[in-house]
Design a protein around this motif. Structure first.
Motif, short mmCIF file in Angstrom:
data_model
loop_
_atom_site.label_atom_id
_atom_site.label_comp_id
_atom_site.label_asym_id
_atom_site.label_seq_id
_atom_site.Cartn_x
_atom_site.Cartn_y
_atom_site.Cartn_z
N ARG A 1 0.82 -1.23 0.00
CA ARG A 1 0.00 0.00 0.00
C ARG A 1 0.85 1.28 0.00
O ARG A 1 0.31 2.39 0.03
CB ARG A 1 -0.95 0.01 1.20
CG ARG A 1 -1.96 -1.13 1.21
CD ARG A 1 -3.31 -0.70 1.72
NE ARG A 1 -4.18 -1.86 1.93
CZ ARG A 1 -4.85 -2.48 0.97
NH1 ARG A 1 -4.76 -2.05 -0.28
NH2 ARG A 1 -5.62 -3.53 1.25
N ILE A 2 2.15 1.13 -0.03
CA ILE A 2 3.00 2.34 -0.03
C ILE A 2 2.65 3.28 -1.20
O ILE A 2 2.58 4.49 -1.01
CB ILE A 2 4.51 1.97 0.00
CG1 ILE A 2 4.84 1.33 1.36
CG2 ILE A 2 5.38 3.21 -0.22
CD1 ILE A 2 6.29 0.89 1.53
N PRO A 3 2.39 2.75 -2.40
CA PRO A 3 2.03 3.68 -3.48
C PRO A 3 0.81 4.54 -3.13
O PRO A 3 0.77 5.73 -3.43
CB PRO A 3 1.73 2.75 -4.67
CG PRO A 3 2.51 1.52 -4.38
CD PRO A 3 2.54 1.37 -2.88
N TYR A 4 -0.16 3.94 -2.45
CA TYR A 4 -1.33 4.73 -2.05
C TYR A 4 -0.93 5.77 -1.00
O TYR A 4 -1.37 6.93 -1.06
CB TYR A 4 -2.46 3.84 -1.51
CG TYR A 4 -3.60 4.68 -0.96
CD1 TYR A 4 -4.37 5.47 -1.82
CD2 TYR A 4 -3.87 4.73 0.40
CE1 TYR A 4 -5.39 6.28 -1.32
CE2 TYR A 4 -4.89 5.53 0.91
CZ TYR A 4 -5.64 6.31 0.04
OH TYR A 4 -6.63 7.12 0.53
N PHE A 5 -0.08 5.37 -0.05
CA PHE A 5 0.35 6.33 0.98
C PHE A 5 1.05 7.53 0.33
O PHE A 5 0.90 8.67 0.74
CB PHE A 5 1.28 5.67 2.00
CG PHE A 5 0.64 4.54 2.78
CD1 PHE A 5 -0.72 4.54 3.03
CD2 PHE A 5 1.41 3.48 3.26
CE1 PHE A 5 -1.31 3.50 3.75
CE2 PHE A 5 0.83 2.44 3.97
CZ PHE A 5 -0.54 2.44 4.21
N SER B 1 10.62 6.25 0.93
CA SER B 1 9.48 6.98 0.36
C SER B 1 9.16 8.24 1.16
O SER B 1 8.10 8.83 0.97
CB SER B 1 8.23 6.08 0.36
OG SER B 1 8.47 4.93 -0.40
N GLY B 2 10.04 8.61 2.07
CA GLY B 2 9.82 9.82 2.84
C GLY B 2 8.80 9.67 3.95
O GLY B 2 8.19 10.64 4.39
N ILE B 3 8.59 8.42 4.40
CA ILE B 3 7.58 8.17 5.43
C ILE B 3 8.25 7.64 6.70
O ILE B 3 8.94 6.62 6.67
CB ILE B 3 6.52 7.17 4.94
CG1 ILE B 3 5.85 7.69 3.65
CG2 ILE B 3 5.48 6.89 6.02
CD1 ILE B 3 4.90 6.70 2.99
N SER B 4 8.05 8.34 7.82
CA SER B 4 8.56 7.89 9.11
C SER B 4 7.65 6.80 9.66
O SER B 4 6.44 6.84 9.44
CB SER B 4 8.56 9.04 10.12
OG SER B 4 9.38 10.08 9.66
N LEU B 5 8.25 5.87 10.39
CA LEU B 5 7.45 4.78 10.97
C LEU B 5 7.24 5.01 12.47
O LEU B 5 8.19 5.31 13.20
CB LEU B 5 8.12 3.43 10.73
CG LEU B 5 7.37 2.21 11.27
CD1 LEU B 5 5.95 2.11 10.69
CD2 LEU B 5 8.14 0.93 10.96
N VAL B 6 6.00 4.87 12.88
CA VAL B 6 5.62 5.07 14.28
C VAL B 6 5.04 3.75 14.79
O VAL B 6 4.18 3.17 14.13
CB VAL B 6 4.52 6.16 14.39
CG1 VAL B 6 4.26 6.52 15.85
CG2 VAL B 6 4.88 7.39 13.57
N VAL B 7 5.52 3.28 15.92
CA VAL B 7 4.87 2.14 16.56
C VAL B 7 4.67 2.46 18.04
O VAL B 7 5.25 3.41 18.57
CB VAL B 7 5.65 0.80 16.42
CG1 VAL B 7 5.85 0.42 14.96
CG2 VAL B 7 6.96 0.84 17.17
#
Ligand code: OTU
Length: 635
Positions: free
Chosen positions: A122-126, A179-185
């Motif tokens: 789903r990264i392309p959608y994000f 993709s320039g997206i930080s990951l939060v958990v």
């Protein structure tokens, strides 16, 4: 005294360095050991002072501290070079998350995408949406049935096998980053599940692990604590304790299978710091610090937001600065607004949920009166310039009406009665309500209640109300423009509705939050380009607002200046930028509302609304349509 303290810290550092030398010989120190030593010298006074505040009275204090630092050093040695590069980049640009290009999204791995592989797909959608931050709901190993949506963790080092593996999570973090997206958990550090290895050993009578939890032989202390502690999940069990099979009592603030950790024991702090650094080294950018308010208990107090809770979070923060400097914390304190802000500072949590803005947005939609929200924005929005709010409309949790009764009283509003009205309104027990929500933890003893439902269902889309779609967009327009990181509950951008099927599942039926945790709404996503559908209209609105936010530098950072509209239905605030200011006006009423020319006295004669592209002649005043909002660019 200052001199003595300085000498003590120096002596402590020397002791710790000696221990480091024996633990990690010079041959095994790695190329950037010097960088760690430099950090240690910088951070040690802070870490030592914080650790001493909680554990300084213990005889083994220095040994505990030394163990902690040795663990941090080991973790630094294992930290990958790509992550160290990010550490350096973010230290050079500490305001990176204040950009107007920031946009967060949150989803359940299983419900939204099946598995971690599915999330990857789903990264392309994000990217299409413009996300720069992705919070994946708890994805760790947890009990199969009783897991509180993953908030009962059985191992912080294992991904739930149904979702994937830790290697996949690490790879996903890297791919998102590309993709320039930080990951939060989540960092669920207040409690573990009853199936965690520590819990199992405690239950089996292992003395070391019994001390990880709050276990009492009988009801005397539990009764004493319960005199001042509030009930959080009364539908599951009354009070804060549950009985073990052997008759003893254990502290369980939330579900009976979530056992609170005992931070009075420094071994617990060290163990959790180890889990935290392990996660940091997988490439996590932000940890969502779950249930921060509850981590310190003291007899005779509410056991919420005690000073030591802050000290402990700051100590975790100091450990990060030592061994995972780019890792940042997000506070999850859904409490009184005075207490929410206490968790926010560069040395504690750099970002925080903004529960007040969230709750008052819904309050305004129900009452069609924006005054409480306007007051909150004017009075409570501006925080430390190095920190940021996370502005959200819906989350996986219930909505609690956490406004300050004192603030409401200024408008002659009684807090208790008002909450009762809001609960009734949002569960459709108020005549003419557009909302379709359900109650959560309705407590007849205290009159407390919270509510659940998706944004679209609460806003009137489910009921087919004529204003439903506009209310969803109005609510999100506020989250996108007040300052901070806007956070999208994925699915909201296509107007996903309540899913009532949870009531048929014996493990979910007791927890109405599942009503707003639906599976990926494939049908609505398929319709998102079709302007004839609700999904299409909502999605077009989101796309437009997101694009505008990203193109409007005045929306960066967090600073907000109030704006008196002199019309109770219309919210106003200004976002000052370097070369232009954006004046936001938002009409919460279902009828057109006029603002008199005098309202705009000191402003330029005309301004362009970025949302509609229309020029407004402010000397004539401004009339807004029902539920209309404008972002006026003032040059
Ligand atoms: C958090 O919420 C999580 O967001 C919930 O999903 C968990 O069930 C819970 O912790 C236990 O891990 O009471 O109704 O600030 O509002 O921490 C949700 C206090 C909750 C609480 C919050 C908690």
């Amino acid at each position: 005294i200052v001199f003595a303290r300085h000498q003590q810290i120096k002596a402590a550092l020397a002791y710790v360095e000696q221990r480091l030398k024996t633990a990690i010989g010079s041959g095994r120190r790695g190329a950037d050991w010097a960088a760690f030593e430099a950090r240690l010298h910088m951070q040690f006074p802070t870490l030592c002072a914080l650790f001493a505040e909680v554990y300084g009275e213990r005889e083994d204090f220095l040994d505990q501290l030394a163990e902690l630092v040795v663990m941090a050093a080991r973790s630094w040695r294992e930290r990958g070079p790509e992550l160290k590069a990010i550490d350096a980049a973010r230290e050079a640009d500490p305001h990176w998350f204040q950009s107007n290009r920031m946009l967060g999204g949150v989803c359940y791995v299983d419900r939204y995408a099946g598995t971690l592989e599915g999330v990857r797909a789903r990264i392309p959608y994000f990217r299409e949406l413009g996300l720069t931050y992705l919070h994946l709901m708890p994805l760790f190993r947890c009990p199969e049935k009783n897991s509180d949506g993953g908030y009962a963790v059985s191992s912080y080092r294992d991904v739930n096998p149904a979702l994937g593996t830790m290697e996949q999570l690490k790879a996903l973090a890297a791919e998102l980053r590309a993709s320039g997206i930080s990951l939060v958990v989540d960092f669920i550090f207040n409690h573990t599940s009853n199936e965690h290895a520590w819990a199992k050993q405690a239950l089996a009578g292992d003395a070391e692990y019994e001390k990880f939890y709050w276990i009492f032989p009988d009801r005397s202390l539990p009764d004493a604590y319960e005199r001042t502690v509030r009930e959080i999940f009364p539908d599951d069990h009354p009070g804060s304790f549950v009985q073990l099979p052997d008759g003893r009592w254990i502290w369980a603030t939330f579900y009976h299978f979530q056992w609170d950790l005992n931070y009075a024991n420094p071994a617990v702090f060290r163990a959790m710091a180890g889990e935290m650094l392990f996660l940091a080294n997988q490439g996590i950018d932000f940890l969502r610090m779950d249930a921060v308010a509850f981590i310190w208990k003291q007899l005779g107090t509410p056991c919420e937001s005690l000073p030591q809770a802050h000290t402990l979070i700051k100590a975790f923060n100091a450990v990060c600065r030592l061994a995972a400097p780019s890792l940042l914390f997000k506070s999850e304190a859904i409490v009184h607004p005075d207490e929410v802000v206490e968790y926010i500072s560069p040395g504690e949590c750099q970002i925080s949920y903004n529960p007040l803005q969230m709750a008052l947005t819904w309050e305004g939609l129900a009452t069609r009166d924006a005054r409480l929200l306007a007051q909150a924005l004017e009075r409570r929005h501006n925080i430390d310039g190095d920190c940021a709010w996370v502005n959200y409309v819906r989350s996986h949790d219930d909505i609690g009406w956490t406004f300050a009764d004192e603030d409401a009283a200024e408008f002659g509003i009684d807090g208790f009665e008002h909450r009762r009205f809001l609960n009734n309104f949002y569960v459709n027990r108020f005549p003419g309500s557009f909302a379709r929500g359900v109650p959560f933890q309705d407590n007849p003893k205290t009159g407390d209640c919270r509510i659940c439902g998706t944004a679209a269902s609460l806003a009137g889309v489910e009921a087919g109300d004529i204003g439903g779609i506009e209310r969803v967009l109005l609510a999100y327009s506020i989250a996108l423009s007040t300052g901070g990181i806007p956070l999208l509950y994925l699915g909201d951008e296509v107007g996903q509705l309540n899913d009532y099927s949870y009531a048929d599942d014996p493990h979910q039926a007791i927890d109405s939050r599942w009503v707003h945790r639906p599976h990926y709404p494939a049908q609505r996503y398929a319709e998102r380009e079709d302007a004839a559908t609700d999904a299409g209209r909502i999605h077009a609105g989101f796309r437009h607002l997101i694009r505008l936010r990203k193109a409007t530098p005045a929306l960066a950072g967090g600073r907000l200046i109030g704006f008196a509209t002199h019309n109770p239905h219309v919210l106003g605030y200004q976002r000052p930028g370097a070369d232009h200011t954006v004046l936001v006006l938002a009409n919460f009423a279902d009828t057109p509302q006029a603002l008199a020319a005098g309202t705009f006295g000191a402003l330029p004669a005309s301004a362009r609304d970025l949302v509609s592209g229309v020029d407004y002649h402010l000397r004539d005043g401004v009339t807004l349509g029902a539920r209309q909002f404008v972002w006026l660019s003032l040059n």
